[in-house]
Design a protein around this motif. Structure first.
Motif, PDB file in Angstrom:
ATOM      1  N   GLY A 120      51.977  -5.691  70.903  1.00  0.00           N
ATOM      2  CA  GLY A 120      53.388  -5.462  71.205  1.00  0.00           C
ATOM      3  C   GLY A 120      53.888  -6.195  72.439  1.00  0.00           C
ATOM      4  N   ASP A 121      54.715  -5.508  73.211  1.00  0.00           N
ATOM      5  CA  ASP A 121      55.277  -6.060  74.442  1.00  0.00           C
ATOM      6  C   ASP A 121      54.289  -5.824  75.581  1.00  0.00           C
ATOM      7  N   LEU A 122      53.883  -6.902  76.219  1.00  0.00           N
ATOM      8  CA  LEU A 122      52.847  -6.829  77.264  1.00  0.00           C
ATOM      9  C   LEU A 122      53.421  -7.219  78.614  1.00  0.00           C
ATOM     10  N   ILE A 123      53.029  -6.481  79.650  1.00  0.00           N
ATOM     11  CA  ILE A 123      53.378  -6.837  81.021  1.00  0.00           C
ATOM     12  C   ILE A 123      52.088  -7.115  81.799  1.00  0.00           C
ATOM     13  N   ASP A 124      52.062  -8.248  82.455  1.00  0.00           N
ATOM     14  CA  ASP A 124      50.911  -8.671  83.262  1.00  0.00           C
ATOM     15  C   ASP A 124      51.274  -8.444  84.722  1.00  0.00           C
ATOM     16  N   ILE A 125      50.754  -7.374  85.302  1.00  0.00           N
ATOM     17  CA  ILE A 125      51.109  -6.968  86.663  1.00  0.00           C
ATOM     18  C   ILE A 125      50.129  -7.605  87.649  1.00  0.00           C
ATOM     19  N   GLY A 126      50.672  -8.395  88.569  1.00  0.00           N
ATOM     20  CA  GLY A 126      49.823  -9.209  89.435  1.00  0.00           C
ATOM     21  C   GLY A 126      49.361 -10.427  88.662  1.00  0.00           C
ATOM     22  N   CYS A 127      50.300 -11.076  87.996  1.00  0.00           N
ATOM     23  CA  CYS A 127      49.968 -12.109  86.993  1.00  0.00           C
ATOM     24  C   CYS A 127      49.391 -13.387  87.596  1.00  0.00           C
ATOM     25  N   GLY A 128      49.634 -13.666  88.890  1.00  0.00           N
ATOM     26  CA  GLY A 128      49.087 -14.878  89.497  1.00  0.00           C
ATOM     27  C   GLY A 128      49.492 -16.129  88.745  1.00  0.00           C
ATOM     28  N   ARG A 129      48.482 -16.852  88.255  1.00  0.00           N
ATOM     29  CA  ARG A 129      48.748 -18.091  87.501  1.00  0.00           C
ATOM     30  C   ARG A 129      48.948 -17.836  86.002  1.00  0.00           C
ATOM     31  N   MET A 130      49.020 -16.585  85.603  1.00  0.00           N
ATOM     32  CA  MET A 130      49.197 -16.199  84.193  1.00  0.00           C
ATOM     33  C   MET A 130      48.071 -16.741  83.319  1.00  0.00           C
ATOM     34  N   GLU A 131      46.853 -16.682  83.809  1.00  0.00           N
ATOM     35  CA  GLU A 131      45.728 -17.288  83.095  1.00  0.00           C
ATOM     36  C   GLU A 131      45.379 -16.580  81.791  1.00  0.00           C
ATOM     37  N   TYR A 132      45.856 -15.344  81.599  1.00  0.00           N
ATOM     38  CA  TYR A 132      45.514 -14.611  80.371  1.00  0.00           C
ATOM     39  C   TYR A 132      46.556 -14.795  79.265  1.00  0.00           C
ATOM     40  N   LYS A 133      47.695 -15.330  79.614  1.00  0.00           N
ATOM     41  CA  LYS A 133      48.797 -15.463  78.656  1.00  0.00           C
ATOM     42  C   LYS A 133      48.384 -16.275  77.426  1.00  0.00           C
ATOM     43  N   GLU A 134      47.720 -17.386  77.644  1.00  0.00           N
ATOM     44  CA  GLU A 134      47.334 -18.277  76.552  1.00  0.00           C
ATOM     45  C   GLU A 134      46.368 -17.595  75.589  1.00  0.00           C
ATOM     46  N   TYR A 135      45.478 -16.755  76.131  1.00  0.00           N
ATOM     47  CA  TYR A 135      44.468 -16.088  75.297  1.00  0.00           C
ATOM     48  C   TYR A 135      45.063 -14.959  74.451  1.00  0.00           C
TER      49      TYR A 135
END
Length: 251
Positions: free
Chosen positions: A41-56
């Protein structure tokens, strides 16, 4: 320039034995696997930094929102900018907005751990998932923002008090990991300090020290692997030398 090189080097070789944080970076694979398993669903990455998990995770979720602290966002060199800048203790988000919350390697930075988990619980929908990871036996970093180390028992207490149900707790790392990782981190943190000195003697020393430190990366990483294999021959005891924790919780 040095930091930019380190980011690129880590991106290409972070999970190989030629990287000084190979031991720690192995845990990232487990974190990614857990995130892929539970994210939806809708995901929030808290403390996302460089957003390294977004691609995965893009194939597993409907939408991605990255949020970071105004205090620590300057620590990261990245083309990917956070969608929202705000402290986790006071998220500018309405109740019950997200199906999944990533809280990866952030607990060490927060000023109020319980309030932070309460806020995450507030913005999660019923049945929503929290994926949290936090270092324990790992060196202080990002001074002066790195403030906390919690055992799994403390982390579970914070989570339960935030009205979340713990689904899974995983200890990452062994005594061998702790020892060899500490040696490597110590070597390279001292090398970094030497590289910032401008005198000729310091430059010569840092060059020699750098050669020694680099030459030890592969042998120490291999020794860690060997010691971990040997340890499997002995009876299992509760892991009291955990380097990192990975916890899954549901609202």
């Amino acid at each position: 320039m040095l930091k930019d090189f380190w980011i690129k080097f880590s991106g290409g070789f972070g999970e190989t034995i030629i990287h000084p944080q190979f031991i720690y970076n192995r845990y990232r694979k487990e974190i990614i696997a857990a995130a892929q398993k539970y994210s939806r669903g809708d995901l929030i990455d808290i403390g996302c930094g460089r957003m390294e998990y977004k691609e995965y995770l893009k194939e597993h979720i409907k939408s991605y929102t990255g949020i970071d602290s105004p205090k620590t966002v300057k620590l990261y060199l990245s083309k990917n900018k956070a969608d929202i800048l705000a402290p986790v203790e006071k998220l500018p988000i309405k109740d019950s907005q997200y199906d999944t919350a990533l809280f990866i390697q952030v607990m060490e930075y927060v000023d109020d751990p319980q309030k932070s988990l309460n806020e995450i619980s507030r913005i999660l929908k019923k049945g929503g998932i929290l994926i949290l990871s936090s270092p324990f036996m790992y060196s202080i970093h990002d001074i002066p923002y790195d403030r906390n180390r919690f055992t799994s028992y403390a982390l579970v207490d914070f989570i339960k008090k935030a009205n979340l149900k713990v689904v899974e707790v995983k200890s990452q790392g062994t005594f061998s990991d702790f020892i060899f990782l500490s040696i490597l981190v110590c070597l390279f943190k001292n090398l970094k300090l030497q590289l910032h000195k401008k005198s000729l003697s310091a430059k010569l020393f840092s060059g020699l020290f750098g050669i020694i430190a680099i030459s030890l990366i592969i042998p120490l990483n291999i020794l860690c692997i060997i010691f971990n294999l040997i340890s499997q021959l002995f009876p299992k005891y509760p892991n009291i030398f955990t380097v990192n924790y990975l916890i899954i919780a549901r609202k």
